[in-house]
Design an enzyme around this catalytic site. Structure first.
Site: not given
Length: 176
Positions: A90, A138, A150
């Site tokens: 990520c 994240h 993402h």
């Protein structure tokens, strides 16, 4: 008489490959509603119609390069610690996208969550970084229209998803 039979697996594989191709090209599938036509022929059931996704317009050129770079990685695999070009985690995706724009940000999602300035969820603009979980674990990049790009987890490629499809929203930051 000879009958050709297509296996369910072959059809599913083709369907998945076609969907990946369409999604990777930035095309969204949306159903088209049937409309009543008085006196005309009976309406035909609607099938999904491919519509081009609206172009992303970022507030400045650096954010535009970052968004375009991140979107260009769609379909690439999740790779833990990956910063491309073959795969991304990520924060590696957001790090690499901003690096392509000439903007230096930290490498990890937690460190990225301290870069730039805070942004309210209601004020997100394309290029803003969105963080999830507590503590932050994240990050995705907002691309407009309630969506983000993402690299989520092993087995899932870089993709565009609705921001609200992710649980654990934490905060957002604008780095340019």
């Amino acid at each position: 008489m000879t009958t050709t039979r297509t296996s369910t697996i072959t059809r599913r594989s083709f369907r998945g490959a076609a969907l990946a191709l369409v999604t990777g090209a930035g095309i969204a599938l949306t159903p088209v509603a049937a409309s009543a036509n008085a006196g005309g022929p009976a309406p035909v059931a609607s099938a999904p119609v491919a519509l081009a996704a609206a172009p992303v317009v970022a507030p400045n050129s650096a954010a535009q390069v970052a968004v375009d770079t991140a979107l260009a990685q769609q379909g690439k695999p999740y790779v833990w610690g990956g910063t491309g070009p073959g795969g991304y985690d990520c924060s590696g995706l957001t790090y690499s996208a901003y690096q392509a724009a000439g903007v230096s940000i930290p490498r990890t999602s937690r460190a990225q969550s301290t870069a730039g300035v805070p942004v309210a969820k209601a004020d997100l603009q394309p290029g803003d970084l969105i963080f999830f979980y507590d503590p932050v674990g994240h990050v995705g990049m907002y691309i407009g229209n309630g969506q983000m790009v993402h690299s989520s987890t092993y087995g899932n490629p870089v993709a565009v998803v609705p921001v609200d499809s992710m649980w654990g929203y934490n905060t957002a930051r604008r780095v340019v």
